[in-house]
Design an enzyme around this catalytic site. Structure first.
Site, PDB file in Angstrom:
ATOM      1  N   CYS A   1      -0.640   3.227   0.481  1.00  0.00           N
ATOM      2  CA  CYS A   1      -0.991   2.606   1.672  1.00  0.00           C
ATOM      3  C   CYS A   1      -2.629   2.452   1.785  1.00  0.00           C
ATOM      4  CB  CYS A   1      -0.678   3.310   3.158  1.00  0.00           C
ATOM      5  SG  CYS A   1       0.912   3.924   2.757  1.00  0.00           S
TER       6      CYS A   1
ATOM      7  N   HIS B   1       1.908  -4.582   7.666  1.00  0.00           N
ATOM      8  CA  HIS B   1       1.247  -3.284   6.693  1.00  0.00           C
ATOM      9  C   HIS B   1       1.437  -3.874   5.422  1.00  0.00           C
ATOM     10  CE1 HIS B   1      -0.090   0.056   4.776  1.00  0.00           C
ATOM     11  NE2 HIS B   1       0.605   1.124   5.061  1.00  0.00           N
TER      12      HIS B   1
ATOM     13  N   CYS C   1      -3.266   6.880   6.996  1.00  0.00           N
ATOM     14  CA  CYS C   1      -2.375   7.624   6.151  1.00  0.00           C
ATOM     15  C   CYS C   1      -1.952   7.179   5.143  1.00  0.00           C
ATOM     16  CB  CYS C   1      -1.153   8.195   7.155  1.00  0.00           C
ATOM     17  SG  CYS C   1       0.089   6.800   7.676  1.00  0.00           S
TER      18      CYS C   1
END
EC number: 2.3.1.16
Length: 391
Positions: free
Chosen positions: A95, A347, A377
């Site tokens: 991520c 995302h 995160c």
């Protein structure tokens, strides 16, 4: 403020409109084309930057296969005005990939290994699904529970540990859509979205200059009616309080303070500090707490010094504990994700790090803030943070 020669400055930022991965605007656009379009347009609007000066294109991408394989950074770079003599690399920190791309460029600038970089990232989750080709090692279960690799379950765990209720999560999800819609209507995304062609729901080609992921019709009642997405018995995390699966790319032009001064460029911001940290994979979403604490300490700052924060909204159940332990939950409406977040915008893994960093800089510019934190995160238990100072 005066710049030091090896300061790392952000010259400009741009991103694509965020598209839904299922039948969305980017369904007929490849990830390399999306990336190349973005890089080209950003360099065009920064004509003081000679593409020949680009040392390296550093591009975040998580699932590096199919159209995203074989070093997509180079594939995209070759389709732009950047010459073949400039290098390119693709990086992954899941991520946090494109924020890692920014950190890699920053570290090169700080150590005198280049002056001008193009950084960012892409993820076309409609063409290359999240789990395509993924084959986890069974032996990993000897070291971390299998459920620790299931991000939704780690969010359930973190929410339960911190007493986060379903209603709190639904309110957070609603806030994301409301703020993103408000920002769109008020033109707050105008400076960061670089328009591009795509296909509407009827198959017509058109120019998109807005995010199609935002749902202004979202209500608290509608969110409350959704079933748990990951733990059917007793779970509280739903699709409405999780980041959307979307397609998108983001890009930054980054350079040394000396080169910016030489070119007469007024940068958006300077990087004050950077940090990464690890946490137990079972509470993956808690990573921004230690990484932000570390970054603030390196900058000689406290959270009280920070004007605005962009926290990637992987899950409401994850974001709320992070904000609580960073001591900003009571300041959320004044400081945090003022233009919404990943619950509304989505995302796309490789894109998000540079996206939230750039959105933060625009929020600071529009609201007069000086210091900002971008943090997120990272799957399997990490956090990554960048502290910016607006110039």
């Amino acid at each position: 403020m005066s710049l030091n020669p090896r300061d790392v400055v952000i010259v400009d930022f741009g991103r694509t409109p965020m598209g839904r991965s299922k039948g969305g605007m980017h369904r007929n656009t490849r990830a390399e084309d999306m990336s190349a379009h973005l890089i080209s347009k950003l360099l065009e609007r920064n004509d003081k930057v000679d593409p020949k000066e680009v040392e390296d294109v550093i591009w975040g991408c998580v699932n590096q296969t199919l159209e995203q394989g074989w070093n997509i950074a180079r594939m995209a770079s070759l389709m732009t005005q950047i010459p073949h003599t400039s290098a390119a690399q693709t990086v992954s920190r899941l991520c946090g990939s494109s924020m890692s791309a920014l950190h890699t460029a920053a570290q090169a600038i700080m150590t005198g290994n280049g002056d001008v970089f193009v950084v960012g990232g892409v993820e076309h989750m409609g063409h290359v699904s999240m789990m395509h080709g993924v084959d986890p090692n069974p032996h990993l279960s000897l070291h971390a529970a299998k459920a620790s690799g299931m991000m939704g379950l780690t969010a359930e765990m973190l929410g339960k540990m911190h007493g986060i209720t379903r209603e709190q999560q639904d309110l957070f999800g609603l806030r994301s859509h409301q703020l993103a819609h408000k920002a769109t209507v008020e033109g707050k995304f105008k400076d960061e979205i670089i328009p591009m062609q795509g296909y509407d729901e009827n198959g017509f080609l058109k120019v998109f200059d807005f995010d199609e992921t935002i749902r202004p019709e979202t209500t608290l009642e509608g969110l409350a009616s959704l079933k748990p997405a990951f733990n059917p018995k007793g779970g509280t995390v739903t699709a409405g309080t999780s980041s959307q699966i979307t397609d998108g790319a983001s890009c930054m032009v980054v350079m040394s303070g000396q080169r910016a001064m030489d070119l007469g460029i007024q940068p958006l911001a300077v990087i004050r500090s950077m940090a990464v940290a690890g946490v137990d994979p079972a509470i993956m979403g808690y990573g921004p707490v230690p990484s932000t604490q570390k970054a603030l300490k390196r900058a000689g700052l406290t959270m009280a010094d920070i004007d605005f924060i962009e926290l990637n909204e992987a899950f409401a159940a994850q974001a709320l504990p992070v904000l609580k332990d960073l001591k900003v939950l009571d300041k959320m409406d004044e400081k945090v994700n003022l233009h919404g977040g990943a619950i509304a915008l989505g995302h796309p893994f490789g894109c998000s790090g540079a996206r939230i960093s750039g959105t933060l800089l625009n929020v600071m510019k529009q609201n007069g803030g000086t210091l900002g934190v971008a943090t997120m995160c990272v799957g399997l238990g990490q956090g990554i943070t960048t502290v910016f100072e607006r110039i």
